[in-house]
Design an enzyme around this catalytic site. Structure first.
Site, short mmCIF file in Angstrom:
data_model
loop_
_atom_site.label_atom_id
_atom_site.label_comp_id
_atom_site.label_asym_id
_atom_site.label_seq_id
_atom_site.Cartn_x
_atom_site.Cartn_y
_atom_site.Cartn_z
N GLU A 1 0.83 -1.21 0.00
CA GLU A 1 0.00 0.00 0.00
C GLU A 1 0.87 1.26 0.00
O GLU A 1 0.52 2.26 -0.62
CB GLU A 1 -0.93 0.02 1.22
N THR B 1 -4.82 7.42 -5.04
CA THR B 1 -4.97 7.66 -3.59
C THR B 1 -4.05 8.78 -3.14
O THR B 1 -4.44 9.63 -2.32
CB THR B 1 -4.69 6.36 -2.83
N1 HSE Z 1 -7.99 5.41 3.97
C1 HSE Z 1 -7.41 5.51 2.67
C2 HSE Z 1 -7.74 6.87 2.08
C3 HSE Z 1 -7.97 4.43 1.81
O1 HSE Z 1 -8.91 7.25 2.17
O2 HSE Z 1 -6.85 7.55 1.58
C4 HSE Z 1 -7.44 4.42 0.41
O3 HSE Z 1 -8.05 3.38 -0.30
#
Ligand code: HSE
Length: 299
Positions: free
Chosen positions: A128, A181
């Site tokens: 990630e 993201t």
């Molecule tokens: N919590 C993370 C965000 C999840 O919202 O950036 C990304 O999939």
């Protein structure tokens, strides 16, 4: 020796739980085949369905798998990975998490399970980090553990599995654009007002309680986000109308799935979830926005 895996999509944040709450969908998902190989390390031999790098340092499955192998210190262990992507990168339903979680889960199985689920989450988080520049676990935790999960703490990592009310269903619609993201995180503010924090932790606590007590009315009252959603929703075409449509068709709540652009809605029955799916799709048809839509159990 090989293993074939289903790597599920996930919805992170679930409105009031930015970076801590996530849920696992029954579909869609990727498939992955992992086999032992005589050459040490990890080789990604095939990716079908998406144009993603095969080099293992540039691929989330490679990075997550290597994090596991480095910890094992069994330097001769080698694996080949084939990835069949059904989850589009940048869609907001955990595409990178599916690959990272699948890689570490499969390798751990083939090695005779030397690592616990919590350790696997830590390795998958490295994938990630490659994808988003953030060590968030709210997609990889539900992908590995199933159901709803709460990241109670990141340091040290403390992940709690939560119950799933039996009739709860998810609808997810993906307007066909990619939101990275990292970009969706760069629009966020780094401080939160006390007023917004009070609202958010009240809702998060209430949501957890609702999951334990099967209280759909309470769940519905808690599915709000006044901190992240206002900043990110501007990146999503038709967000306000899609969300309002979902609520008008019986959704318990609706919001941004992960970092978007997918929009999710939760509801109490399969027929409601399907009705919401077609109503959301109507909005995008009206706006001439291409979309994918999924109705799924949470599992
Ligand atoms: N919590 C993370 C965000 C999840 O919202 O950036 C990304 O999939």
């Amino acid at each position: 020796e090989e293993i074939k895996l289903f790597c599920p999509a996930t919805i992170a944040n679930v409105s009031c739980g930015f970076d801590v709450l996530g849920l696992c969908l029954e579909q869609p998902g990727d498939e992955m085949i992992i086999r032992k190989s005589s050459s040490p390390g990890i080789q990604i031999t095939k990716i079908v369905g998406q144009d993603l790098p095969l080099e293992n340092q540039k691929n989330v499955a490679g990075v997550a798998g290597l994090a596991l192998l480095n910890e094992l210190k069994e330097l001769h262990a080698g694996f080949e990975i084939e990835i069949y992507k059904n989850i589009k990168p940048g869609s907001g339903i955990g595409s990178s998490a599916a690959s990272a979680a699948g890689a570490v889960f499969g390798i751990n199985q083939l090695l005779g399970q030397p690592f616990s689920a919590k350790e696997l989450i830590l390795f998958a988080m490295q994938g990630e980090f490659l994808a988003s520049g953030a060590l968030h676990a709210d997609n990889v935790a539900p992908a590995l553990l199933g159901g709803f999960t709460l990241v109670r703490s990141y340091n040290p990592l403390d992940v709690i599995r939560l119950p799933v009310p039996a009739e709860l269903m998810a609808t997810v619609i993906h307007p066909q654009l990619e939101v990275k993201t990292a970009d969706a995180r760069s629009v966020l503010k780094h401080s939160v007002s006390l007023k917004n924090a009070i609202t958010q932790w009240g809702n998060l606590g209430g949501l957890i309680s609702a999951l334990y007590t099967n209280d759909y009315d309470l769940l519905s009252r808690c599915l709000h986000d006044e901190i992240i959603e206002p900043l990110r929703s501007v990146l999503i075409p038709g967000f306000d109308e899609v969300k309002a449509t979902a609520l008008a068709h019986g959704a318990l709540g609706s919001g941004i799935s992960g970092s978007g652009p997918s929009i999710f809605a939760l509801s109490k029955s399969k027929s409601t979830a399907k009705e919401i799916a077609s109503a959301m799709a109507d909005v995008y048809r009206k706006f001439e926005v291409d979309y994918d839509v999924h109705v799924s159990k949470i599992n």
